[in-house]
Design an enzyme around this catalytic site. Structure first.
Site, short mmCIF file in Angstrom:
data_model
loop_
_atom_site.label_atom_id
_atom_site.label_comp_id
_atom_site.label_asym_id
_atom_site.label_seq_id
_atom_site.Cartn_x
_atom_site.Cartn_y
_atom_site.Cartn_z
N GLU A 111 -7.93 -0.74 9.32
CA GLU A 111 -6.69 -1.52 9.37
C GLU A 111 -5.88 -1.11 10.60
O GLU A 111 -6.20 -0.12 11.28
CB GLU A 111 -5.87 -1.33 8.09
N HIS A 227 5.63 -7.63 7.50
CA HIS A 227 4.18 -7.79 7.61
C HIS A 227 3.91 -8.95 8.54
O HIS A 227 4.53 -10.01 8.42
CB HIS A 227 3.56 -8.03 6.25
N ARG A 273 2.43 -2.69 12.91
CA ARG A 273 2.93 -3.94 12.34
C ARG A 273 4.18 -4.48 13.02
O ARG A 273 4.34 -5.70 13.15
CB ARG A 273 3.20 -3.73 10.84
N HIS A 330 8.19 -6.89 4.06
CA HIS A 330 7.05 -6.35 3.32
C HIS A 330 7.34 -4.99 2.69
O HIS A 330 6.99 -4.76 1.54
CB HIS A 330 5.86 -6.22 4.27
N ARG A 365 5.90 2.09 8.29
CA ARG A 365 4.81 2.62 7.46
C ARG A 365 3.45 2.26 8.03
O ARG A 365 3.19 1.11 8.39
CB ARG A 365 4.93 2.07 6.03
#
Length: 527
Positions: A111, A227, A273, A330, A365
């Site tokens: 990811e 997100h 992100r 998100h 995060r």
């Protein structure tokens, strides 16, 4: 009603805590909706852990710091990443079924912002459901779950300043008192404050508003993660398209096929992100639709069954190989300030999961660290509570009735207005003018009075709007104060990171703000 441990919320952190507590303790879980209506259950992404042959917790540690723009508490990050492999192995040995490769090892995915493939999945893209279903099916007999109870007030022993319980309202409007030696907020973040969000409809910042009203310290509320890829159709965000899709080769393109992330970051589509979200947002602002090109991913429907279902339900033809996307709120990196045991600044009150701010996530995060944090903190807090002597917080308690009743219902804006204004003024890209406009609007909604108002007479829907208003204020106030851009916080008027702000946390507390805080707001608005 009395309990040894009272848990507010029913996500992965709450259920991990309940599972790890001693079975002689009386544990009650209160959830405002149903137990499965939350972000943990909806989580498509996996759980990050350094389990690969070439991986190591130190690599996971460095990736977490990089994604968090070095605003993280480094000790907290090291503790989390070091514990991650054993948490996953322990769950698996207990019977939680994770996806395995052909050799019987964990199937590890990639990811964004990870340097190694280290994402453990369950059920393909339904990891949250896999973990929550496992925990519910293995719930200990000493744990009672009560659904459809909205907690609207923390009960504080004024003599000792400790939290000794809560007041909650059921679906019939009946008020119940719950008394406990340990009150744990595991209520999640506040994604529903924004027009576009991946969050469950129950995630409205309740725990943070509860803690702030009670006098607890709140930290880093300016750091909201958006997100990059929500399914976007007809002007609406309709569901999450997991980052794992880009990890498997999905690419962001405009309608004419131009790569959105070309030349913007060395990691391209797998950049952190906030970088990807801002790039997509700029394209949308220019009137260019953005798509996730999945044409290179083999067996997409079997690899991503949850995403396939979301797309088919909303009329997106996957045979074309492109999914229309937009960013949406998100995850909250800030929250109720705690230590690594979940203890807040109020004795007897704890916070774990997304509602808490331990410093693990910093300013942004790292993907798949959220379920991990819930598992980690739930276990840590359980181990600590298990060692504490029993006590009776109800002994000698009285509950004086206050003469003050809420007289400001008419000042409550609608949920839709809160979401629209937060997206516009305190969303992906912020400005001083927009933030001050938002503060002025909040003042007009009587935010000062809502912070201290008695809420007994309000309906569940009205309490929710009040809590959303308080969380909106905390985010906006913190965003005004941080005059730099870092991670999930982007100020167009301060577009770069500032060394002067490195490691500085914005702490908000009613105790420290009494006598002058709102005068500062008035002055800020006036200038």
């Amino acid at each position: 009603m009395n309990a040894d441990v009272l848990i507010i919320g029913s996500g992965v952190a709450a259920l991990q805590l309940a599972k790890k507590l001693r079975q002689d303790l009386n544990v009650i879980i209160l959830t405002k909706s149903t137990v499965k209506n939350g972000n943990s259950y909806m989580a498509q992404g996996g759980i990050a852990a350094a389990l690969g042959v070439n991986d190591h917790p130190s690599k996971h540690y460095m990736d977490t710091l990089e994604a968090g723009r070095f605003h993280n508490d480094s000790y907290a990050v090291l503790s989390l990443t070091s514990e991650a492999p054993s948490l996953i192995k322990e769950l698996n040995q207990e019977g939680c079924l994770f996806d395995m490769d052909s050799e019987g090892a964990f199937a590890l995915g990639m990811e964004g912002a990870h340097s190694e493939s280290r994402i453990v999945h369950g059920g393909g893209d339904s990891t949250g459901k896999t973990v929550i279903d496992f925990m519910l099916s293995n719930k200990n007999q000493n744990v009672r779950i009560m659904e459809n109870v909205l907690v609207f007030q923390l009960l504080i022993n004024e003599t000792e300043g400790s939290c000794i319980g809560v007041k909650g309202k059921d679906s019939n409007g009946v008020i119940h008192r719950f008394i406990s030696s340990h009150v744990v907020l595991a209520t999640g973040g506040c994604g529903q404050l924004y027009e576009y969000t991946s969050n469950a409809d129950s995630v409205t910042g309740d725990g943070i508003a509860l803690a702030y009203r009670a006098g607890a310290e709140i930290a880093d509320m300016e750091f909201i993660q958006f997100h990059p890829t929500l399914l976007y159709k007809d002007g609406k965000a309709l569901g999450l398209i997991s980052e794992a899709v880009r990890g498997e080769g999905g690419r962001l393109v405009t309608e004419d096929g131009r790569p959105v992330m070309a030349g913007l970051h060395p990691l391209g589509d797998l950049a952190p992100r906030h970088v990807v979200s801002q790039a997509i947002f700029h394209s949308l602002e220019e009137g260019k639709s953005v798509f996730l090109d999945i044409s290179s991913i083999e067996n997409f429907k079997s690899r991503f069954p949850t995403i396939t279902k979301i797309c088919e339900q909303n009329g997106v033809d996957l045979r074309i190989g492109k999914i229309p996307v937009s960013p949406g709120s998100h995850f909250l990196m800030g929250g109720i300030k705690t230590d690594l045991l979940g203890r807040t600044s109020i004795p007897g009150l704890y916070a774990i999961g997304e509602a808490a701010c331990t410093g693990v996530h910093g300013a942004n995060r790292l993907a798949s660290n959220s379920l991990l944090e819930g598992l980690y903190l739930g276990k840590r807090l359980a181990e600590w509570i298990n060692e504490q002597p029993s006590s009776d917080p109800a002994k000698g308690l009285t509950f004086p009735e206050t003469a003050f009743r809420c007289q400001i219902k008419e000042s409550l804006p609608s949920i839709e207005e809160i979401k629209l204004r937060m997206m516009k003024n305190a969303g992906i890209i912020k400005t001083k003018e927009g933030l001050l406009d938002q503060l002025a609007w909040l003042k007009g909604c009587k935010i000062e009075e809502w912070i201290k108002a008695e809420l007994d007479d309000l309906s569940i829907e009205e309490v929710t709007r009040a809590f959303m208003l308080i969380a909106a204020y905390l985010i906006t106030d913190a965003a005004v104060r941080r005059t730099e851009s870092r991670g999930g916080h982007f100020r167009q008027d301060y577009p770069f990171e500032s060394h002067e702000w490195l490691g500085k946390r914005i702490i908000q507390s009613r105790k420290s703000e009494k006598g002058g805080k709102y005068e500062q707001i008035k002055a800020a608005i006036a200038t």
